[in-house]
Write a protein that holds these residues in place. Sequence first.
Motif, PDB file in Angstrom:
ATOM      1  N   ALA A 246       0.826  -1.204   0.000  1.00 41.91           N
ATOM      2  CA  ALA A 246       0.000   0.000   0.000  1.00 41.91           C
ATOM      3  C   ALA A 246       0.864   1.259   0.000  1.00 41.91           C
ATOM      4  N   ALA A 247       1.949   1.231   0.759  1.00 38.48           N
ATOM      5  CA  ALA A 247       2.865   2.381   0.789  1.00 38.48           C
ATOM      6  C   ALA A 247       3.519   2.582  -0.577  1.00 38.48           C
ATOM      7  N   ALA A 248       3.894   1.482  -1.229  1.00 36.24           N
ATOM      8  CA  ALA A 248       4.504   1.576  -2.559  1.00 36.24           C
ATOM      9  C   ALA A 248       3.517   2.141  -3.565  1.00 36.24           C
ATOM     10  N   TRP A 249       2.252   1.729  -3.460  1.00 30.26           N
ATOM     11  CA  TRP A 249       1.217   2.287  -4.344  1.00 30.26           C
ATOM     12  C   TRP A 249       1.206   3.803  -4.231  1.00 30.26           C
ATOM     13  N   GLN A 250       1.183   4.306  -2.999  1.00 26.02           N
ATOM     14  CA  GLN A 250       1.089   5.754  -2.788  1.00 26.02           C
ATOM     15  C   GLN A 250       2.294   6.482  -3.363  1.00 26.02           C
ATOM     16  N   HIS A 251       3.474   5.911  -3.200  1.00 28.98           N
ATOM     17  CA  HIS A 251       4.675   6.531  -3.761  1.00 28.98           C
ATOM     18  C   HIS A 251       4.605   6.568  -5.292  1.00 28.98           C
ATOM     19  N   LEU A 252       4.149   5.481  -5.893  1.00 28.15           N
ATOM     20  CA  LEU A 252       4.059   5.427  -7.350  1.00 28.15           C
ATOM     21  C   LEU A 252       3.011   6.402  -7.879  1.00 28.15           C
ATOM     22  N   GLU A 253       1.950   6.577  -7.114  1.00 31.90           N
ATOM     23  CA  GLU A 253       0.860   7.456  -7.540  1.00 31.90           C
ATOM     24  C   GLU A 253       1.206   8.942  -7.367  1.00 31.90           C
ATOM     25  N   LYS A 254       1.942   9.263  -6.304  1.00 31.39           N
ATOM     26  CA  LYS A 254       2.058  10.667  -5.902  1.00 31.39           C
ATOM     27  C   LYS A 254       3.455  11.257  -6.023  1.00 31.39           C
ATOM     28  N   GLY A 287       6.167   0.052 -12.996  1.00 26.28           N
ATOM     29  CA  GLY A 287       6.095   1.077 -14.039  1.00 26.28           C
ATOM     30  C   GLY A 287       4.740   1.117 -14.712  1.00 26.28           C
ATOM     31  N   GLU A 288       4.165  -0.055 -14.961  1.00 26.83           N
ATOM     32  CA  GLU A 288       2.836  -0.109 -15.592  1.00 26.83           C
ATOM     33  C   GLU A 288       1.774   0.439 -14.648  1.00 26.83           C
ATOM     34  N   PHE A 293      -1.951   5.031 -12.927  1.00 31.99           N
ATOM     35  CA  PHE A 293      -2.538   5.695 -11.768  1.00 31.99           C
ATOM     36  C   PHE A 293      -1.753   6.901 -11.266  1.00 31.99           C
ATOM     37  N   HIS A 294      -0.750   7.341 -12.008  1.00 29.57           N
ATOM     38  CA  HIS A 294       0.069   8.464 -11.560  1.00 29.57           C
ATOM     39  C   HIS A 294      -0.740   9.756 -11.512  1.00 29.57           C
ATOM     40  N   CYS A 295      -0.568  10.513 -10.438  1.00 31.05           N
ATOM     41  CA  CYS A 295      -1.264  11.790 -10.276  1.00 31.05           C
ATOM     42  C   CYS A 295      -0.835  12.771 -11.363  1.00 31.05           C
ATOM     43  N   ARG A 296      -1.787  13.385 -12.047  1.00 32.28           N
ATOM     44  CA  ARG A 296      -1.471  14.308 -13.135  1.00 32.28           C
ATOM     45  C   ARG A 296      -0.648  15.500 -12.638  1.00 32.28           C
ATOM     46  N   ASN A 297      -0.943  15.966 -11.431  1.00 31.33           N
ATOM     47  CA  ASN A 297      -0.215  17.125 -10.912  1.00 31.33           C
ATOM     48  C   ASN A 297       1.267  16.820 -10.756  1.00 31.33           C
TER      49      ASN A 297
END
Length: 312
Positions: A246-254, A287-288, A293-297
């Motif tokens: 879950a922490a890795a998800w957040q890093h990849l997203e934000k 990477g995929e 899901f990467h944040c546009r900002n």
Amino acid sequence: MKKILIIVPDGGMLFESAGIADILMQANQLHTDGLARPRYHINIATTQPHQVIHTGRGQNEQEGTDVVDWLRLAAPHARRIASICGGAMLLAQSGLLNGRRATTHWKLLETMQSTFPEVKVEEGPLYIQDGPIWTSGGVSSGFDLTLALVEEDYGFSLARDIAQDLVMYLHRPGGQLQFSRYNLRQTCSSGPISDLQAWILENITADLCVEALAEKVAMSPRNFTRIFTRETGVSPARYVSEARLAAAWQHLEKTSDTLDRIAANTGFGSSINLRRIFEKQLQLTPGEYRQRFHCRNVIIFCHLRHKARDLK
């Protein structure tokens, strides 16, 4: 010709039923040369006597009971039955899923398994077929299921043409998984295990092996594993893995951090370990996942930062 009845509960999401109907109508419109009648005859029904569907309100208990009773009567006369999202709960209540594999929206998976233990609930797939019963995950996965029905009825070519016309994936990448926000299992009461869970989330890069965690709450590893599993529903190792993922998800997203940095900041140690866990759990590379899901900002900020550096 296949006859399709779509039952929409009061308070349901209208784009769900409308999207399914549009896919089936597209099947009727494509390659109609030589067809004496349409491929699908579609009816949309509601349980409400006023025959009007209101969106944004939850289904009432009596409506659900009426649908369950009707399903039990109709099932022997139907070639197949499909549910979208939480509709699987009604199929389970009717007994039609007993002994079968099934899925539903990720928020309902644990509830479905605990309420209906005779159902083989699976998390992850967008949809599952078990004999004549089809179940799907969240709302848009109903579109994936509908395309699969078309492919079963009339072949790959028609399903592909529909997907291309509607700008959809015929088969989504990522092993057809539905993505959920990790809802890390918290204990219902305060105490050593609850406090330890909070500590784990704040110290995700620490040594979180069973022996170290057991020592922190002054228990033997065996007793600690038994109590932790009883109170949370998962083993300590599974909880730690979910917390780190879950922490890795957040890093990849934000963030725009490298995979090596993300792995170091989330307790995976190396990008190789991070990739291995992602491919095992999600059937996607980090990477995929970031691409989807990467944040546009973050993307815009990184672009501006690079532009500013170039101007120096």
